[in-house]
Design a protein around this motif. Structure first.
Motif, PDB file in Angstrom:
ATOM      1  N   GLU A   1      43.292 -59.339  45.174  1.00 58.49           N
ATOM      2  CA  GLU A   1      44.598 -59.031  45.963  1.00 58.49           C
ATOM      3  C   GLU A   1      44.753 -60.464  46.881  1.00 58.49           C
ATOM      4  O   GLU A   1      43.952 -60.759  47.565  1.00 58.49           O
ATOM      5  CB  GLU A   1      44.732 -57.695  46.692  1.00 58.49           C
ATOM      6  N   PHE A   2      46.094 -60.945  47.002  1.00 56.42           N
ATOM      7  CA  PHE A   2      46.302 -62.193  47.750  1.00 56.42           C
ATOM      8  C   PHE A   2      47.594 -61.958  48.367  1.00 56.42           C
ATOM      9  O   PHE A   2      48.445 -60.892  48.116  1.00 56.42           O
ATOM     10  CB  PHE A   2      46.548 -63.270  46.737  1.00 56.42           C
ATOM     11  N   ALA A   3      47.364 -62.507  49.762  1.00 60.81           N
ATOM     12  CA  ALA A   3      48.767 -62.200  50.710  1.00 60.81           C
ATOM     13  C   ALA A   3      50.143 -62.837  50.225  1.00 60.81           C
ATOM     14  O   ALA A   3      51.066 -62.306  50.738  1.00 60.81           O
ATOM     15  CB  ALA A   3      48.183 -62.752  52.006  1.00 60.81           C
ATOM     16  N   SER A   4      50.068 -63.774  49.158  1.00 57.27           N
ATOM     17  CA  SER A   4      51.259 -64.413  49.091  1.00 57.27           C
ATOM     18  C   SER A   4      51.093 -64.686  47.404  1.00 57.27           C
ATOM     19  O   SER A   4      49.886 -65.168  46.921  1.00 57.27           O
ATOM     20  CB  SER A   4      51.330 -65.524  49.979  1.00 57.27           C
ATOM     21  N   LYS A   5      52.229 -65.061  47.048  1.00 59.90           N
ATOM     22  CA  LYS A   5      52.498 -65.660  45.649  1.00 59.90           C
ATOM     23  C   LYS A   5      51.626 -66.975  45.417  1.00 59.90           C
ATOM     24  O   LYS A   5      50.975 -67.281  44.379  1.00 59.90           O
ATOM     25  CB  LYS A   5      53.742 -65.804  45.107  1.00 59.90           C
ATOM     26  N   ASP A   6      51.864 -68.093  46.599  1.00 56.45           N
ATOM     27  CA  ASP A   6      51.248 -69.052  46.580  1.00 56.45           C
ATOM     28  C   ASP A   6      49.770 -68.952  46.487  1.00 56.45           C
ATOM     29  O   ASP A   6      49.013 -69.644  45.513  1.00 56.45           O
ATOM     30  CB  ASP A   6      51.777 -70.047  47.702  1.00 56.45           C
ATOM     31  N   GLU A   7      49.158 -68.242  47.503  1.00 56.02           N
ATOM     32  CA  GLU A   7      47.827 -67.998  47.569  1.00 56.02           C
ATOM     33  C   GLU A   7      47.215 -67.322  45.970  1.00 56.02           C
ATOM     34  O   GLU A   7      46.095 -67.732  45.413  1.00 56.02           O
ATOM     35  CB  GLU A   7      47.535 -66.990  48.667  1.00 56.02           C
ATOM     36  N   LEU A   8      47.789 -66.492  45.616  1.00 58.21           N
ATOM     37  CA  LEU A   8      47.661 -65.966  44.251  1.00 58.21           C
ATOM     38  C   LEU A   8      47.515 -66.969  43.068  1.00 58.21           C
ATOM     39  O   LEU A   8      46.615 -67.365  42.422  1.00 58.21           O
ATOM     40  CB  LEU A   8      48.600 -64.853  44.017  1.00 58.21           C
ATOM     41  N   ASP A   9      48.677 -67.713  43.137  1.00 53.58           N
ATOM     42  CA  ASP A   9      48.670 -69.038  42.196  1.00 53.58           C
ATOM     43  C   ASP A   9      47.734 -69.852  42.480  1.00 53.58           C
ATOM     44  O   ASP A   9      47.006 -70.352  41.291  1.00 53.58           O
ATOM     45  CB  ASP A   9      49.962 -69.511  42.136  1.00 53.58           C
ATOM     46  N   LEU A  10      47.222 -70.319  43.510  1.00 55.33           N
ATOM     47  CA  LEU A  10      46.254 -71.339  43.791  1.00 55.33           C
ATOM     48  C   LEU A  10      44.941 -70.597  43.442  1.00 55.33           C
ATOM     49  O   LEU A  10      43.995 -71.334  42.640  1.00 55.33           O
ATOM     50  CB  LEU A  10      46.256 -71.463  45.174  1.00 55.33           C
ATOM     51  N   ASN A  11      44.555 -69.739  43.639  1.00 48.69           N
ATOM     52  CA  ASN A  11      43.306 -69.067  43.483  1.00 48.69           C
ATOM     53  C   ASN A  11      43.092 -68.647  42.202  1.00 48.69           C
ATOM     54  O   ASN A  11      42.004 -69.092  41.437  1.00 48.69           O
ATOM     55  CB  ASN A  11      43.035 -67.939  44.299  1.00 48.69           C
ATOM     56  N   LEU A  12      44.018 -68.352  41.315  1.00 44.20           N
ATOM     57  CA  LEU A  12      44.028 -68.083  39.778  1.00 44.20           C
ATOM     58  C   LEU A  12      43.806 -69.323  39.294  1.00 44.20           C
ATOM     59  O   LEU A  12      42.882 -69.272  38.280  1.00 44.20           O
ATOM     60  CB  LEU A  12      45.344 -67.040  39.549  1.00 44.20           C
ATOM     61  N   ALA A  13      44.576 -70.432  39.547  1.00 40.39           N
ATOM     62  CA  ALA A  13      44.482 -71.621  38.951  1.00 40.39           C
ATOM     63  C   ALA A  13      43.042 -72.126  38.938  1.00 40.39           C
ATOM     64  O   ALA A  13      42.463 -72.632  37.963  1.00 40.39           O
ATOM     65  CB  ALA A  13      45.569 -72.665  39.559  1.00 40.39           C
ATOM     66  N   HIS A  14      42.499 -72.082  40.436  1.00 45.11           N
ATOM     67  CA  HIS A  14      41.077 -72.465  40.745  1.00 45.11           C
ATOM     68  C   HIS A  14      40.161 -71.947  39.779  1.00 45.11           C
ATOM     69  O   HIS A  14      39.512 -72.520  39.247  1.00 45.11           O
ATOM     70  CB  HIS A  14      40.828 -72.569  42.041  1.00 45.11           C
TER      71      HIS A  14
END
Ligand code: 6PG
Length: 232
Positions: A7-20
């Protein structure tokens, strides 16, 4: 064993972590086998993650990329998943060169199926990384509840199946359930509390109604390894 939720606090954080995470998995596959394969879903959710993945240091010349499913429209159509992927992920020439389209000039996905099957044969299964979205009706890939061809697409020995969703503007072509669950790494990329609740409901309901939730039919077979990346 239950699903692994991230779970991530924001869409940007989700997208960056998933992409990484995806970039690291692709590079590990390349290190182990010389090449990697990636199947991505379309819809509205993935654009930001595609942009973050495009900015990674993946050796795209060694990655085969295709779609988990596609609407049967020209690849420049506003609803095309290929167009979404080309505009947000495939800006690198090497990545674009290794993209395997899931549409051709046949009038219907049923007519085009053999050609797409042949084209996809360059990707050796199991696919290394497969990213699923989920619709508000519990569909995933183009496995739709109550679709006429749902059982055929869930049982097919082929890589792809043609589907006419019960309510949707386009006929579809989709990786079949056996192709999806063979993937080495199945990732579910969803946003919103509604989809989190729907996925939890789908996974908790008794077996008898799994046909209502195609994503349950997929995750039941990969839940020991599948990971859900989510933000409210
Ligand atoms: C498609 C895919 C579908 C998609 C979900 C989520 O629409 O091409 O079939 O599985 O991943 O519908 O779509 P959104 O990201 O638009 O909610």
């Amino acid at each position: 064993m239950s699903l692994q939720w991230h779970e991530f606090a924001s869409k940007d954080e989700l997208d960056l972590n998933l992409a990484h995470y995806i970039a690291a998995q692709l590079q590990q596959a390349i290190a182990e086998r010389g090449t990697a394969s990636l199947a991505v879903s379309g819809g509205r959710t993935p654009a930001g993650m595609f942009k973050a993945l495009r900015a990674s240091d993946v050796e795209w010349s060694k990655v085969y990329i295709t779609l988990v499913d596609e609407r049967w429209v020209p690849n420049d159509h506003a609803d095309s998943n290929e167009r979404l992927t080309r505009e947000n992920l495939l800006q690198d020439g090497a990545a674009a060169a290794n993209f395997i389209s899931m549409v051709n000039d046949a009038a219907t996905p049923h007519a085009g199926l053999a050609g797409i099957e042949a084209r996809l044969s360059v990707i050796k299964t199991p696919i290394d990384i497969l990213i699923l979205g989920m619709g508000d009706d519990g569909h995933t890939a183009s496995l739709f509840p109550n679709a006429v061809e749902l059982e055929q697409a869930c049982a097919s020995t082929q890589l792809v199946a043609a589907v006419t969703p019960p309510v949707a503007p386009h006929q579809r072509i989709t990786l079949t359930l056996p192709t999806i669950v063979q993937a080495r790494n199945v990732l579910v990329h969803i946003t919103g509390t509604g989809k989190k609740e729907l996925l939890n409901t789908a996974m908790q309901e008794q077996k008898a109604i799994t046909e209502l939730y195609p994503i349950r039919r997929v995750l039941d077979q990969v839940k020991s390894t599948a990971q859900v990346y989510w933000t409210a």
